[in-house]
Design an enzyme around this catalytic site. Structure first.
Site, PDB file in Angstrom:
ATOM      1  N   PRO A  31      14.402  10.667  -2.162  1.00 53.16           N
ATOM      2  CA  PRO A  31      14.908  11.467  -1.039  1.00 53.16           C
ATOM      3  C   PRO A  31      14.133  11.099   0.221  1.00 53.16           C
ATOM      4  O   PRO A  31      12.901  11.144   0.230  1.00 53.16           O
ATOM      5  CB  PRO A  31      14.597  12.909  -1.470  1.00 53.16           C
ATOM      6  CG  PRO A  31      13.477  12.800  -2.465  1.00 53.16           C
ATOM      7  CD  PRO A  31      13.622  11.466  -3.128  1.00 53.16           C
ATOM      8  N   CYS A 115       6.368  17.584  -0.500  1.00 53.55           N
ATOM      9  CA  CYS A 115       6.325  17.257   0.933  1.00 53.55           C
ATOM     10  C   CYS A 115       5.026  17.785   1.552  1.00 53.55           C
ATOM     11  O   CYS A 115       4.756  18.991   1.505  1.00 53.55           O
ATOM     12  CB  CYS A 115       7.518  17.871   1.656  1.00 53.55           C
ATOM     13  SG  CYS A 115       7.499  17.550   3.436  1.00 53.55           S
ATOM     14  N   HIS A 185       4.455  11.857  -7.432  1.00 54.87           N
ATOM     15  CA  HIS A 185       3.879  10.990  -6.394  1.00 54.87           C
ATOM     16  C   HIS A 185       2.365  11.027  -6.614  1.00 54.87           C
ATOM     17  O   HIS A 185       1.749  12.092  -6.509  1.00 54.87           O
ATOM     18  CB  HIS A 185       4.236  11.487  -4.994  1.00 54.87           C
ATOM     19  CG  HIS A 185       3.674  10.620  -3.907  1.00 54.87           C
ATOM     20  ND1 HIS A 185       4.402   9.604  -3.337  1.00 54.87           N
ATOM     21  CD2 HIS A 185       2.456  10.587  -3.329  1.00 54.87           C
ATOM     22  CE1 HIS A 185       3.640   8.987  -2.433  1.00 54.87           C
ATOM     23  NE2 HIS A 185       2.454   9.570  -2.409  1.00 54.87           N
ATOM     24  N   ASN A 215       6.127   7.490  -8.631  1.00 49.36           N
ATOM     25  CA  ASN A 215       6.489   7.284  -7.232  1.00 49.36           C
ATOM     26  C   ASN A 215       5.224   7.005  -6.424  1.00 49.36           C
ATOM     27  O   ASN A 215       4.185   7.605  -6.670  1.00 49.36           O
ATOM     28  CB  ASN A 215       7.210   8.538  -6.710  1.00 49.36           C
ATOM     29  CG  ASN A 215       7.459   8.528  -5.211  1.00 49.36           C
ATOM     30  OD1 ASN A 215       7.084   9.461  -4.509  1.00 49.36           O
ATOM     31  ND2 ASN A 215       8.076   7.492  -4.699  1.00 49.36           N
ATOM     32  N   GLY A 216       5.346   6.069  -5.463  1.00 52.11           N
ATOM     33  CA  GLY A 216       4.236   5.794  -4.556  1.00 52.11           C
ATOM     34  C   GLY A 216       3.921   4.316  -4.415  1.00 52.11           C
ATOM     35  O   GLY A 216       3.567   3.662  -5.390  1.00 52.11           O
ATOM     36  N   ARG A 240      10.208   3.732   0.915  1.00 53.44           N
ATOM     37  CA  ARG A 240      10.171   2.749   2.004  1.00 53.44           C
ATOM     38  C   ARG A 240      10.468   1.322   1.544  1.00 53.44           C
ATOM     39  O   ARG A 240      11.011   0.526   2.308  1.00 53.44           O
ATOM     40  CB  ARG A 240       8.819   2.809   2.715  1.00 53.44           C
ATOM     41  CG  ARG A 240       8.707   4.014   3.640  1.00 53.44           C
ATOM     42  CD  ARG A 240       7.320   4.178   4.203  1.00 53.44           C
ATOM     43  NE  ARG A 240       6.333   4.442   3.153  1.00 53.44           N
ATOM     44  CZ  ARG A 240       5.074   4.788   3.371  1.00 53.44           C
ATOM     45  NH1 ARG A 240       4.648   4.912   4.610  1.00 53.44           N
ATOM     46  NH2 ARG A 240       4.253   5.016   2.375  1.00 53.44           N
TER      47      ARG A 240
END
Length: 316
Positions: A31, A115, A185, A215-216, A240
């Site tokens: 997301p 977040c 993450h 993730n990361g 990204r």
């Protein structure tokens, strides 16, 4: 928009858990605020992405406002599946109400517990939820009990605590409440650009019996393979890295020109606003353009100017 789909009632919904039971590492588009919208999801799905998330949507606004629903959530009935809608929420019933609205059009929801932005944390959203395991458990349980479709997934995306025992406890509470999978993450709330703690993701994976997604800092397919081996995760989520190269999961080292052409076609078909259309191209062309070319391309101010530039310089 949602209204368009409601009239057809023919969404080809899927069970996201089938991906995790396939024996293959699940390749996931994260997301991303402003970026992981329908047009971009359509693009990455052409290049071996298995599962896509919407940008984070504030559940309370989504439930309260038809205008927010129309602007924040767009999908289509055929190609945009499996699809996970990510919500920011801090109240179980509000999350349930939001889940109920998207249930006919999406394959699952995800609760954002990761977040780190100040506004989110000050509102009680995002990464502050990792310190409220009972609330997370309650929210997962409520959605599970109020959504009739057993194939509709309920997942969470988290950051880690410095004391990893607290993270494992959070994950185990969420698992007990019926969470489908957890995306980790591998940084704490305070960490931004520090190295990702893949060892922490592995410990979490070994402590759970549900799928774990890593993730990361994954920028290439090789990175994804390495992270899978380091963490034993069931899925790899990229943010990204996919902006820079939407064909990453298909094994391309940099964005192929065919992918740029595909983006132009998809973006124009979807009526993508110019700023978003242009920004995606700036990301995609970062590695394949010179500094001088960037200076020219990045200040173009209309779709026609961008199309002329691409045609003149790259035959796209």
């Amino acid at each position: 928009m949602i209204g368009d789909i409601r009239e057809t009632k023919e969404c080809q919904l899927k069970d996201p858990m089938d991906l995790f039971h396939s024996g293959q590492v699940v390749k996931i588009c994260a997301p991303m605020v402003r970026y992981s919208k329908l047009a971009f999801r359509t693009l990455v799905r052409k290049y071996s992405c298995d599962l896509c998330y919407t940008p984070m949507i504030v559940a309370a606004d989504f439930v309260r406002s038809a205008k927010a629903r129309d602007s924040e959530f767009t999908t289509n009935k055929v190609g945009d599946h499996p699809l996970i809608v990510q919500f920011a929420a801090k109240e179980a019933q509000v999350l349930c109400d939001a889940a109920r609205i998207v249930c006919p059009f999406a394959d699952g929801i995800d609760l954002n517990c990761g977040c780190p932005q100040r506004w989110a944390i000050s509102e009680g959203y995002g990464a502050c939820l990792i310190n409220k395991p009972e609330l997370v458990k309650d929210m997962v349980r409520h959605v599970r009990s109020q959504i009739d479709n057993p194939k509709f997934s309920v997942s969470i995306k988290i950051r880690i605590h410095e004391d990893l025992k607290r993270t494992v406890d959070l994950c185990q509470k969420a698992e007990a409440a019926g969470v489908s999978w957890i995306t980790v993450h591998g940084r704490s709330i305070e960490e931004r650009h520090q190295p990702v703690h893949y060892d922490a993701i592995k410990i979490i994976k070994q402590s759970m019996s549900i799928p774990i997604v890593a993730n990361g800092d994954i920028k290439t397919l090789k990175d994804a393979e390495n992270v899978h081996h380091l963490t034993e995760a069931d899925g790899i989520m990229v943010a990204r890295g996919l902006l820079a190269n939407p064909a990453l999961f298909a094994g391309y080292e940099e964005t192929p020109f065919q992918c740029i052409q595909d983006w132009v076609d998809i973006a124009l078909e979807h009526g993508t606003p110019f700023t978003c259309f242009h920004h995606h191209l700036m990301y995609m062309m970062e590695r394949i353009t010179s500094k001088q070319e960037k200076k020219v391309f990045n200040v173009l101010s209309s779709t026609s100017a961008v199309l002329d530039y691409l045609n003149d310089h790259y035959g796209v």
